[in-house]
Write an enzyme that holds these catalytic residues in place. Structure first.
Site, PDB file in Angstrom:
ATOM      1  N   LYS A 183      37.339  36.092  46.861  1.00 33.22           N
ATOM      2  CA  LYS A 183      36.869  37.424  46.865  1.00 33.22           C
ATOM      3  C   LYS A 183      38.068  38.443  46.901  1.00 33.22           C
ATOM      4  CE  LYS A 183      32.450  36.325  48.666  1.00 33.22           C
ATOM      5  NZ  LYS A 183      32.413  34.599  48.494  1.00 33.22           N
ATOM      6  N   ARG A 187      28.862  34.709  34.868  1.00 29.84           N
ATOM      7  CA  ARG A 187      29.785  34.004  35.091  1.00 29.84           C
ATOM      8  C   ARG A 187      30.849  33.606  33.684  1.00 29.84           C
ATOM      9  NH1 ARG A 187      31.454  29.564  38.237  1.00 29.84           N
ATOM     10  NH2 ARG A 187      31.259  31.382  39.704  1.00 29.84           N
TER      11      ARG A 187
END
Length: 313
Positions: A124, A209
């Site tokens: 992240k 993705r």
């Protein structure tokens, strides 16, 4: 070649869609020898990093789909490639394994992804290196900072830094309902750091993705589309996976990051994009090989293998 896969227990694999299994099948079909162990089976002994591992044969059956040989102790440097495919969470034991793998690299082992690069890239937080590509983002432990961010952006998403599969992701709308309670609970009253981002309505078209392999961009993304009233597109949270060609904007982001990350030793990367914004850089065990292959004319496992063989040549 001999490939060692360090992965979760084989019996835990979702065999219809597991990317690690797809890699194993492709490698076996190409004539390579497979070996398997869990991260707990990697150890330092007699001045070497070794794995107490087993030979592995993948069978066509959907029930008894694998066969393991006897346990053997082998130095990691004796394998043609070591593939670290253990799923998050990235906890202290995951970190310990990467340190052992780094020692193995110093002894001559070829580990994918490079363990020091995995340590350096929080899935992240690593997006903050590319601020021009990300949505408005806040990283903090302070409730007051989150409240100020909410006042500016009105519709926000809050998530823990160590979550996976959509776990612990909350949306707070303009009314701010339960904002303090969510931050206090997720952040354990200031003990844990949180990421807060402006809500992206483009999530309705999917959390994309995008796979990077050996510095190359796979031309199809898997759009993980939220279902019903859900805001999370993650497949683990019930999202529907739909393969589609990359948009021009997604290509630009992926082509910018692919050579940078590959040069650092991140051979396989999964970018998460919502509305063209970069939201995560997945480097531990990126997935979606099977879904993209099944729904497009691009065979991801075969491309992965060919690119790996080229890197090992």
């Amino acid at each position: 070649m001999d490939f060692l896969f360090i992965a979760d227990p084989l019996e835990s694999f979702k065999i219809q869609k597991d990317s690690t299994l797809a890699m194993m099948r492709a490698a076996q079909e190409a004539g390579h020898r497979l070996w398997f162990c869990q991260s707990r089976n990697v150890l330092w002994r007699d001045d070497l990093v070794v794995a107490d591992c087993q030979s592995l044969v993948i069978k066509p059956s959907s029930t008894n789909w694998y066969e393991l040989g006897d346990i053997e102790s082998r130095a990691l440097k004796s394998f043609s490639a070591v593939l670290m495919r253990t799923d998050p969470p990235f906890d202290i034991e995951y970190l310990n394994t990467t340190w052992l793998l780094s020692a193995a690299v110093r002894q001559g082992a070829k580990v994918f992804n490079e363990p020091s690069a995995v340590r350096d890239h929080s899935e992240k937080l690593s997006i903050t290196e590319f601020p021009e590509l990300i949505p408005p983002t806040l990283v903090t432990r302070e409730l007051a900072a989150v409240e100020r961010f909410h006042q500016i952006h009105r519709d926000i998403v809050i998530k823990p830094l160590d979550g996976m599969g959509g776990m612990g992701v909350f949306r707070v709308g303009a009314d701010g309902l339960n904002l303090a309670s969510i931050v206090e609970t997720l952040g354990e009253n200031g003990a844990r750091t949180l990421m807060v981002q402006r809500f992206l309505p483009e999530i309705a078209q999917g959390d994309k993705r995008v796979l990077l392999i050996g510095g190359e961009v796979v031309p199809f993304a898997l759009a993980r589309i939220p279902q019903g009233n859900e805001i999370r597109g993650n497949l683990a949270a019930g999202g529907k996976g739909v393969a589609m060609p990359l948009t021009e904007g997604e290509k630009r982001v992926a082509e910018k990051l692919a050579p940078i990350l590959n040069q650092r030793g991140l051979f396989l990367v999964g970018l998460d994009l919502i509305g063209g914004y970069l939201t995560e850089i997945n480097v531990t065990s990126p997935t979606c090989f099977v879904e993209i292959t099944d729904q497009s004319d691009f065979n991801v496992p075969q491309f992965w293998l060919a690119t790996l063989e080229k890197a090992l040549a």
